[in-house]
Write a protein that holds these residues in place. Structure first.
Motif, PDB file in Angstrom:
ATOM      1  N   HIS A 146       5.683  10.067 -15.134  1.00 45.27           N
ATOM      2  CA  HIS A 146       6.676  10.695 -14.241  1.00 45.27           C
ATOM      3  C   HIS A 146       6.032  11.820 -13.429  1.00 45.27           C
ATOM      4  O   HIS A 146       6.326  11.996 -12.254  1.00 45.27           O
ATOM      5  N   LEU A 147       5.125  12.570 -14.045  1.00 43.88           N
ATOM      6  CA  LEU A 147       4.570  13.778 -13.409  1.00 43.88           C
ATOM      7  C   LEU A 147       3.287  13.513 -12.636  1.00 43.88           C
ATOM      8  O   LEU A 147       2.808  14.383 -11.911  1.00 43.88           O
ATOM      9  N   ALA A 148       2.735  12.300 -12.765  1.00 49.43           N
ATOM     10  CA  ALA A 148       1.439  12.012 -12.119  1.00 49.43           C
ATOM     11  C   ALA A 148       1.529  12.194 -10.601  1.00 49.43           C
ATOM     12  O   ALA A 148       2.455  11.716  -9.953  1.00 49.43           O
ATOM     13  N   LYS A 149       0.570  12.925 -10.052  1.00 49.41           N
ATOM     14  CA  LYS A 149       0.513  13.144  -8.590  1.00 49.41           C
ATOM     15  C   LYS A 149      -0.080  11.880  -7.940  1.00 49.41           C
ATOM     16  O   LYS A 149      -0.907  11.199  -8.557  1.00 49.41           O
ATOM     17  N   THR A 155       3.508   9.560 -22.922  1.00 49.41           N
ATOM     18  CA  THR A 155       2.878   8.753 -21.857  1.00 49.41           C
ATOM     19  C   THR A 155       3.854   8.529 -20.702  1.00 49.41           C
ATOM     20  O   THR A 155       3.434   8.501 -19.536  1.00 49.41           O
ATOM     21  N   MET A 156       5.144   8.403 -20.999  1.00 49.44           N
ATOM     22  CA  MET A 156       6.123   8.254 -19.909  1.00 49.44           C
ATOM     23  C   MET A 156       6.216   9.558 -19.104  1.00 49.44           C
ATOM     24  O   MET A 156       6.261   9.528 -17.867  1.00 49.44           O
ATOM     25  N   LEU A 157       6.224  10.687 -19.787  1.00 51.99           N
ATOM     26  CA  LEU A 157       6.275  11.974 -19.074  1.00 51.99           C
ATOM     27  C   LEU A 157       5.061  12.107 -18.166  1.00 51.99           C
ATOM     28  O   LEU A 157       5.171  12.479 -16.995  1.00 51.99           O
ATOM     29  N   GLN A 158       3.887  11.748 -18.677  1.00 50.35           N
ATOM     30  CA  GLN A 158       2.663  11.855 -17.871  1.00 50.35           C
ATOM     31  C   GLN A 158       2.767  10.980 -16.625  1.00 50.35           C
ATOM     32  O   GLN A 158       2.344  11.382 -15.533  1.00 50.35           O
ATOM     33  N   GLU A 177       0.820  -1.231   0.000  1.00 51.00           N
ATOM     34  CA  GLU A 177       0.000   0.000   0.000  1.00 51.00           C
ATOM     35  C   GLU A 177       0.843   1.265   0.000  1.00 51.00           C
ATOM     36  O   GLU A 177       0.350   2.348  -0.285  1.00 51.00           O
ATOM     37  N   GLN A 178       2.182   1.131   0.269  1.00 52.07           N
ATOM     38  CA  GLN A 178       2.988   2.367   0.253  1.00 52.07           C
ATOM     39  C   GLN A 178       3.510   2.685  -1.143  1.00 52.07           C
ATOM     40  O   GLN A 178       4.200   3.693  -1.328  1.00 52.07           O
ATOM     41  N   ALA A 179       3.173   1.816  -2.109  1.00 50.11           N
ATOM     42  CA  ALA A 179       3.672   2.083  -3.477  1.00 50.11           C
ATOM     43  C   ALA A 179       2.506   2.138  -4.445  1.00 50.11           C
ATOM     44  O   ALA A 179       1.526   1.416  -4.293  1.00 50.11           O
ATOM     45  N   LYS A 180       2.610   3.010  -5.449  1.00 47.29           N
ATOM     46  CA  LYS A 180       1.640   3.009  -6.545  1.00 47.29           C
ATOM     47  C   LYS A 180       2.385   2.508  -7.781  1.00 47.29           C
ATOM     48  O   LYS A 180       3.441   3.038  -8.121  1.00 47.29           O
ATOM     49  N   MET A 199       7.507   2.557 -11.497  1.00 49.47           N
ATOM     50  CA  MET A 199       7.173   2.668 -12.929  1.00 49.47           C
ATOM     51  C   MET A 199       7.780   1.530 -13.721  1.00 49.47           C
ATOM     52  O   MET A 199       8.918   1.133 -13.448  1.00 49.47           O
ATOM     53  N   GLU A 200       7.039   1.075 -14.715  1.00 52.07           N
ATOM     54  CA  GLU A 200       7.619   0.126 -15.668  1.00 52.07           C
ATOM     55  C   GLU A 200       8.301   0.943 -16.758  1.00 52.07           C
ATOM     56  O   GLU A 200       7.618   1.689 -17.484  1.00 52.07           O
ATOM     57  N   ARG A 201       9.638   0.849 -16.814  1.00 51.77           N
ATOM     58  CA  ARG A 201      10.469   1.636 -17.719  1.00 51.77           C
ATOM     59  C   ARG A 201      10.326   3.131 -17.406  1.00 51.77           C
ATOM     60  O   ARG A 201       9.775   3.498 -16.366  1.00 51.77           O
ATOM     61  N   SER A 202      10.854   3.980 -18.291  1.00 51.34           N
ATOM     62  CA  SER A 202      10.900   5.423 -17.998  1.00 51.34           C
ATOM     63  C   SER A 202      11.130   6.192 -19.301  1.00 51.34           C
ATOM     64  O   SER A 202      11.408   5.596 -20.345  1.00 51.34           O
TER      65      SER A 202
END
Ligand code: 8LK
Length: 208
Positions: A69-72, A64-67, A22-25, A80-83
């Motif tokens: 990285h920036l997602a709150k 989509t990767m930028l989105q 639960e501490q990770a998204k 994240m899967e890849r970057s």
């Protein structure tokens, strides 16, 4: 934390392992978005005719990767899967080196990438690199049988492997934005997950 690795190295399976935490998204690669852009399957087009479609596909991957990285988010850890980094340093680099992506397209994509990296915070605190031998992957991809990937040749996997190694192990070519934790992903999945659990604290605290 970005989970990096070649096609079939076990990234999605590893991320699934953390979905209960639960501490990770967890953000899986948005392949569904790449497969359906207002009805267009950009992933299929890229595999069918990479000369024509790799700029279109890789530009959308970069967005989509930028989105991601920036997602709150509420949770302390973003897995994240890849970057955006592997998108450029592994996949786009491979297309350019292989002469599939024309020079001008590579330059324009690089200008976008450089602008994004300089103006947005996309740096992971830790990269978990699932290191594999390309031969192992070829067999796994065959068994997984994602339709777009059915025709992936061995030398494509070998080229991508070499680019991951240059970037994350030899660190010769492109900058590595953070410490790298290397896991042996040739192991059977359960064995790799057991090794992963030995590093669980490091991964969830984002320390190398
Ligand atoms: C960041 C990034 C992921 C990624 C995946 N792919 C391809 C490889 C796999 O067949 C599929 C899902 O990872 O998409 C690509 O061509 N370029 C990419 N760039």
């Amino acid at each position: 934390v970005a989970v990096e690795g070649n096609i079939g190295s076990g990234k999605t399976s590893l991320l699934k392992h953390f979905e209960t935490c639960e501490q990770a998204k967890v953000y899986k690669e948005p392949t569904d978005r790449w497969r359906n852009i207002q009805g267009h399957n950009a992933l299929a087009l890229m595999y069918e005719d990479p000369e024509r479609w790799s700029l279109t596909f890789q530009t959308y991957v970069q967005l989509t990767m930028l989105q991601t990285h920036l997602a709150k988010q509420e949770q302390a850890v973003k897995l994240m899967e890849r970057s955006i980094h592997s998108a450029k340093y592994c996949f786009v680099e491979n297309l350019h080196k292989g002469g599939v992506m024309p020079e001008l397209e590579y330059i324009v994509l690089t200008r976008w990438f450089d602008h994004i990296i300089q103006n947005e915070d996309c740096s992971p605190d830790l990269i978990v690199y699932l290191q594999t031998n390309p031969e192992v992957l070829h067999e796994r991809i065959r068994k997984r049988c994602r339709k777009e990937e059915s025709g992936i040749p061995m030398d494509y996997l070998q080229d991508l492997h070499n680019l991951h190694e240059d970037w994350l192990i030899h660190q010769t070519h492109f900058s590595v934005p953070c410490p790298v934790l290397v896991l042996d992903a040739n192991l059977e999945l359960q064995d790799m997950l057991n090794v992963c659990d030995q590093h669980r604290e490091k991964i969830l605290c984002g320390h190398g």
